[in-house]
Each structure stands twice: as structure tokens, then as C-alpha cells.
Design a protein around this motif. Structure first.
Motif, short mmCIF file in Angstrom:
data_model
loop_
_atom_site.label_atom_id
_atom_site.label_comp_id
_atom_site.label_asym_id
_atom_site.label_seq_id
_atom_site.Cartn_x
_atom_site.Cartn_y
_atom_site.Cartn_z
N THR A 15 0.69 -1.15 0.10
CA THR A 15 0.11 -0.20 0.22
C THR A 15 0.86 1.30 -0.07
OG1 THR A 15 -1.60 -1.25 1.27
CG2 THR A 15 -1.93 1.09 1.31
N ASP A 33 5.06 -9.22 -6.07
CA ASP A 33 3.92 -9.02 -7.07
C ASP A 33 4.64 -9.64 -8.38
OD1 ASP A 33 2.16 -7.53 -5.45
OD2 ASP A 33 2.69 -5.72 -6.10
N ARG A 36 4.28 -13.46 -7.87
CA ARG A 36 2.88 -13.70 -8.15
C ARG A 36 2.38 -13.77 -9.52
NH1 ARG A 36 2.83 -11.90 -2.91
NH2 ARG A 36 2.58 -9.86 -3.37
N ASP A 37 2.88 -12.82 -10.16
CA ASP A 37 2.42 -12.74 -11.69
C ASP A 37 3.07 -13.91 -12.47
OD1 ASP A 37 1.38 -10.95 -13.87
OD2 ASP A 37 3.55 -10.67 -14.51
N ARG A 128 -6.91 -9.99 5.78
CA ARG A 128 -6.87 -10.09 4.43
C ARG A 128 -7.16 -11.40 3.41
NH1 ARG A 128 -0.88 -8.12 1.75
NH2 ARG A 128 -0.45 -10.53 2.38
N ALA A 129 -6.77 -12.17 4.37
CA ALA A 129 -7.24 -13.88 3.95
C ALA A 129 -8.60 -13.78 3.57
CB ALA A 129 -6.43 -14.68 4.93
N LEU A 131 -10.50 -11.85 2.29
CA LEU A 131 -10.76 -11.14 1.19
C LEU A 131 -10.25 -11.32 -0.13
CD1 LEU A 131 -10.80 -7.44 2.80
CD2 LEU A 131 -12.92 -8.84 2.31
N GLU A 132 -9.03 -11.94 0.01
CA GLU A 132 -8.02 -11.99 -1.08
C GLU A 132 -7.72 -13.31 -1.41
OE1 GLU A 132 -4.65 -9.40 -1.53
OE2 GLU A 132 -5.92 -7.48 -1.00
N HIS A 133 -7.47 -14.13 -0.47
CA HIS A 133 -7.09 -15.62 -0.71
C HIS A 133 -5.78 -15.96 -1.22
CE1 HIS A 133 -11.31 -16.51 0.06
NE2 HIS A 133 -11.66 -15.55 -0.92
N ARG A 134 -4.89 -15.18 -0.52
CA ARG A 134 -3.61 -15.27 -1.06
C ARG A 134 -3.21 -16.64 -0.28
NH1 ARG A 134 0.86 -10.51 -0.41
NH2 ARG A 134 2.09 -12.13 0.33
N SER A 135 -2.46 -17.47 -1.44
CA SER A 135 -2.18 -18.79 -0.77
C SER A 135 -1.44 -18.67 0.68
CB SER A 135 -1.54 -19.53 -1.95
OG SER A 135 -0.12 -19.03 -2.14
N ASP A 137 -1.40 -16.43 3.05
CA ASP A 137 -1.92 -15.76 4.23
C ASP A 137 -2.91 -16.90 5.13
OD1 ASP A 137 -0.96 -13.34 3.60
OD2 ASP A 137 -2.91 -12.81 2.59
#
Ligand code: ADP
Length: 223
Positions: A15, A33, A36-37, A128-129, A131-135, A137
Motif C-alpha cells: 500500500t 507482485d 505472483r504474476d 486480508r485472507a 478477502l483476497e485468498h492469497r495462498s 495468508d
């Protein structure tokens, strides 16, 4: 303005990095980022690093260093500023990033440390997990990422403190207050940078840093 950020996961690097980049009109280079991309696009590199990300481990240094070299070359062509987010994360990366940047005449002006305790960042990452489901988190992987931060990342802070470029900001405050504090701290350093005084003033410190990193000949080229 060339800024590198050092902070535990969940402190707000992404952020605040985006905000700094927008404020100064400079590229935001976020290694997480970029990785992850690659994973999302299922590139060879993405397939090779996916397990590290899922487990909350650091991917091999050379992978991120190659990415960062490319990004710093592009940042140089784009005007010379950058915000580095996610690297360096251990002593080897600190040394290698410094060498790459020195070679390109692009060493950091400021090392920005976002300070937040484990309980707060864990709370934020779990929120955040949802909301975003990052593996990475999940409670278990968050604990692993935090442990790595304390073991291998936070020790590099002393190099930047010795060099006289470390700025610490309280990242436990509401996000907008953190942003205000960061921009105030960076704006306060700007006149120094514009007049080249910071670089001249840090010459001795750079030699010390270079010696600590085992770099020969740094005194002749403190860029
Ligand atoms: P966070 O700081 O919340 O863990 P990042 O998006 O910065 O999030 O990083 C996510 C993951 O990407 C890390 O857990 C790690 O697996 C990988 N990664 C990012 N930057 C690096 C780096 N400099 N060196 C090694 N691995 C990295």
C-alpha cells in the motif's frame, strides 16, 4: 528519490509503496507482485517458485536478483527513481542489491523501515485472507513468514542505520497517518538529495558499508 522498504509481512509495504511511487512519479518494484504474476501466468519461473511462495519461504536469491537488476535498469531509463518493495530480505540480497545498484549508479537514498508488531500484522494478514485468498495468508504460513523476517531480514536494518539512510515509521497507526508520516519523512530528505549533500555527507559511511560487504574500491566510487 530512490527508496527501499524493509518491513514485516502485513506492515503495509504494498500500500505505502504504491503511494510513494505515485507521489514521486517513480516505479514501484515489488518482488512479491512480480513473482505472483509469474505464478498466475504459469511461466517456467512461476512454476519453479510457486512452492516457495505457498510455504512462505524465500525463493532462491538469484531469481529475485535477476528480476531486480532488470527492474533497476528500466527504472534508470525511466528517470532514475524507484521504490523497492520486498527486497532485500537477507544479508546476501542486501549486499547483491547494493552491488547491482552501485554498478548502475542507482544506490538507494533512503531505507524506509515500517515498524509493526507480530500481533498486529498477523491480525491484518488474517483479515486480508478473508478477502483476497492469497495462498500464503494462512495462520501457519504467516507465522513462518514472520519468523523468517525476524531471523534473516531485520538484521539487515543495521547496515542502513550505519550508512545513515535508515528512516523508521510507526506502521501501527491508521493507514493514512502512516502515509502522512512517510511522505513527511521523505520530503524532509529531498533537499538533501537534490543538492547532492546526502551523497557527499555519506561518503565515509558508504566506505564503511562497502567494507562491511567486502567490496573493494568503493571509496573511489561512492555513487
Ligand atoms: P510479504 O512481505 O507479505 O510476505 P511479498 O509479496 O513481499 O509479501 O512476498 C511474498 C513471497 O514472495 C515471500 O514469502 C517469498 O516467498 C517471495 N519473495 C518476495 N520477495 C522475495 C525476495 N526478495 N527473496 C526471496 N523471496 C521473495
Amino acid at each position: 528519490m530512490r527508496v527501499l522498504m524493509i518491513a514485516p509481512p502485513g506492515a503495509g509495504k504494498g500500500t505505502q509503496g504504491a503511494l510513494i511511487a505515485a507521489h514521486f512519479g517513480i516505479p514501484h518494484i515489488a518482488t512479491g507482485d512480480l513473482l505472483r504474476d509469474h505464478v498466475a501466468r504459469r511461466t517456467d519461473l512461476g512454476l519453479a517458485v510457486q512452492e516457495y511462495l505457498d510455504r512462505g519461504e524465500l525463493v532462491p536469491d538469484q531469481v529475485v536478483l535477476d528480476m531486480v537488476r532488470e527492474a533497476i535498469v528500466a527504472a534508470k531509463a525511466a528517470g532514475g527513481g524507484y521504490v523497492l518493495d520486498g527486497i532485500p530480505r537477507n544479508m546476501q540480497q542486501a549486499r547483491a542489491t547494493y552491488l547491482i545498484a552501485r554498478e548502475l549508479g542507482m544506490t538507494a537514498d533512503v531505507a524506509l523501515h515500517l515498524v509493526a508488531d507480530d500481533a498486529e500484522v498477523t491480525r491484518r494478514l488474517l483479515a486480508r485472507a478473508a478477502l483476497e485468498h492469497r495462498s500464503d495468508d494462512t495462520a501457519e504460513v504467516i507465522a513462518q513468514r514472520l519468523a523468517l523476517y525476524h531471523q534473516v531480514t531485520s538484521p539487515i536494518l543495521c547496515w542502513y542505520r550505519d550508512r545513515g539512510i535508515l528512516v523508521s515509521v510507526d506502521a501501527m497507526q491508521p493507514v493514512q497517518q502512516v502515509s502522512r508520516d512517510i511522505l513527511a519523512a521523505l520530503d524532509a530528505m529531498r533537499p538533501l538529495l537534490d543538492h547532492g549533500a546526502a551523497r557527499a555527507g555519506h561518503h565515509g559511511d558508504l566506505v564503511t558499508l562497502a567494507e562491511a560487504f567486502g567490496v573493494a574500491g568503493a571509496a573511489a566510487d561512492p555513487s
